[in-house]
Design an enzyme around this catalytic site. Structure first.
Site, PDB file in Angstrom:
ATOM      1  N   GLY A  20       0.781  -1.232   0.000  1.00 13.60           N
ATOM      2  CA  GLY A  20       0.000   0.000   0.000  1.00 13.60           C
ATOM      3  C   GLY A  20       0.813   1.283   0.000  1.00 13.60           C
ATOM      4  N   ASN A  22       1.597   2.964  -2.634  1.00 12.34           N
ATOM      5  CA  ASN A  22       0.881   3.876  -3.546  1.00 12.34           C
ATOM      6  C   ASN A  22      -0.364   4.444  -2.869  1.00 12.34           C
ATOM      7  OD1 ASN A  22       2.038   4.198  -6.355  1.00 12.34           O
ATOM      8  ND2 ASN A  22       2.212   1.977  -6.090  1.00 12.34           N
ATOM      9  N   HIS A 114       0.921   0.620 -13.188  1.00  8.72           N
ATOM     10  CA  HIS A 114       1.610  -0.615 -13.565  1.00  8.72           C
ATOM     11  C   HIS A 114       3.118  -0.353 -13.618  1.00  8.72           C
ATOM     12  CE1 HIS A 114       1.979  -4.587 -15.279  1.00  8.72           C
ATOM     13  NE2 HIS A 114       2.868  -4.081 -16.123  1.00  8.72           N
TER      14      HIS A 114
HETATM   15  C1  GAR Z   1       3.425  -1.481  -7.405  1.00  4.74           C
HETATM   16  O1  GAR Z   1       4.701  -1.564  -7.963  1.00  4.74           O
HETATM   17  C2  GAR Z   1       2.374  -1.525  -8.495  1.00  4.74           C
HETATM   18  O2  GAR Z   1       2.759  -0.860  -9.676  1.00  4.74           O
HETATM   19  C3  GAR Z   1       2.278  -3.000  -8.740  1.00  4.74           C
HETATM   20  O3  GAR Z   1       2.333  -3.571  -7.450  1.00  4.74           O
HETATM   21  C4  GAR Z   1       3.099  -2.718  -6.585  1.00  4.74           C
HETATM   22  C5  GAR Z   1       2.264  -2.402  -5.373  1.00  4.74           C
HETATM   23  O4  GAR Z   1       2.999  -1.692  -4.422  1.00  4.74           O
HETATM   24  N1  GAR Z   1       1.086  -3.331  -9.431  1.00  4.74           N
HETATM   25  C6  GAR Z   1       0.985  -4.348 -10.268  1.00  4.74           C
HETATM   26  O5  GAR Z   1       1.900  -5.088 -10.517  1.00  4.74           O
HETATM   27  C7  GAR Z   1      -0.385  -4.513 -10.894  1.00  4.74           C
HETATM   28  N2  GAR Z   1      -0.340  -5.479 -11.920  1.00  4.74           N
HETATM   29  P1  GAR Z   1       2.282  -0.953  -3.225  1.00  4.74           P
HETATM   30  O6  GAR Z   1       1.295  -1.965  -2.593  1.00  4.74           O
HETATM   31  O7  GAR Z   1       3.386  -0.598  -2.273  1.00  4.74           O
HETATM   32  O8  GAR Z   1       1.561   0.240  -3.761  1.00  4.74           O
END
Ligand code: GAR
Length: 194
Positions: A20, A22, A114
């Site tokens: 989480g 992001n 992404h």
């Molecule tokens: C991020 O790098 C996002 O871009 C990726 O998962 C991570 C989540 O990080 N998303 C994908 O791969 C979607 N296909 P976070 O939970 O710390 O935000």
């Protein structure tokens, strides 16, 4: 839309599955006076998602999704989105796929971040694949979600140089840093140039 301190803010739902980070950057952004969004609800398909701690910290309502029955779960989400008059969904590391029926029935904007320079490297394990292919650059992309995985219209991208020393882990960290910057920028872009 709702009136908030004299500003119209877009009622937003964020979907997460893991750390989480992001979500954290979106919450911080949403709390700025000039931000166009207000985060009203957070969904997670994982009850242990670390990201839920940000929901707790910032006192944002969250719902844990039990995907045992896919159809029933999506219907529950749609019901909650309606109850909260949600107008924007931000997927932030959400590792479930939304059905075409869900996307159509919600009928409003859904965006995703992404960790690659789409249309290259759709799907999972992007950093590993990018390194295996000896790419010189990678990046991150904010895009609209449509019926096809990681294929909707691109809103914003950041290109990042890969160093020879990078591993999937170091690259993930590098890319994530820029994800936190471009996700809010992309939202600003949508609502200033619809
Ligand atoms: C991020 O790098 C996002 O871009 C990726 O998962 C991570 C989540 O990080 N998303 C994908 O791969 C979607 N296909 P976070 O939970 O710390 O935000």
């Amino acid at each position: 839309m709702i009136k908030l301190n004299g500003h119209n803010k877009i009622k937003t739902a964020v979907f997460i599955s893991g750390n989480g980070t992001n979500l954290k950057s979106l919450i911080k952004f949403s709390l700025k006076k000039k931000s166009p969004i207000k985060i009203d609800i957070i969904f997670s398909n994982n009850s242990n998602a670390k990201g839920l701690n940000y929901a707790r910290k910032f006192k944002i309502k969250f719902i844990i999704l039990n995907y045992k029955n896919f159809k029933r779960t999506e219907n529950l989400i749609l019901k909650k989105l309606k109850q909260h008059s949600i107008e924007l969904i931000c997927l932030a590391g959400f590792m479930k796929i939304l059905s075409n029926k869900f996307i159509t029935e919600f009928g409003k904007k859904i965006i995703n971040i992404h960790p690659s320079l789409l249309p290259k490297y759709k799907g999972l394990n992007t950093h590993q694949r990018v390194i295996e292919k000896k790419e010189k650059f990678t990046g991150c992309t904010v895009h609209y979600v449509n019926q096809k995985l990681d294929s909707g219209k691109i809103i914003l991208q950041k290109k990042i140089r890969i160093s020879k020393k990078d591993t999937p882990k170091t690259l993930a960290r590098k890319v994530l840093k820029y994800e936190h910057i471009i996700y809010p920028q992309a939202i600003k872009k949508i609502f200033t140039n619809p």
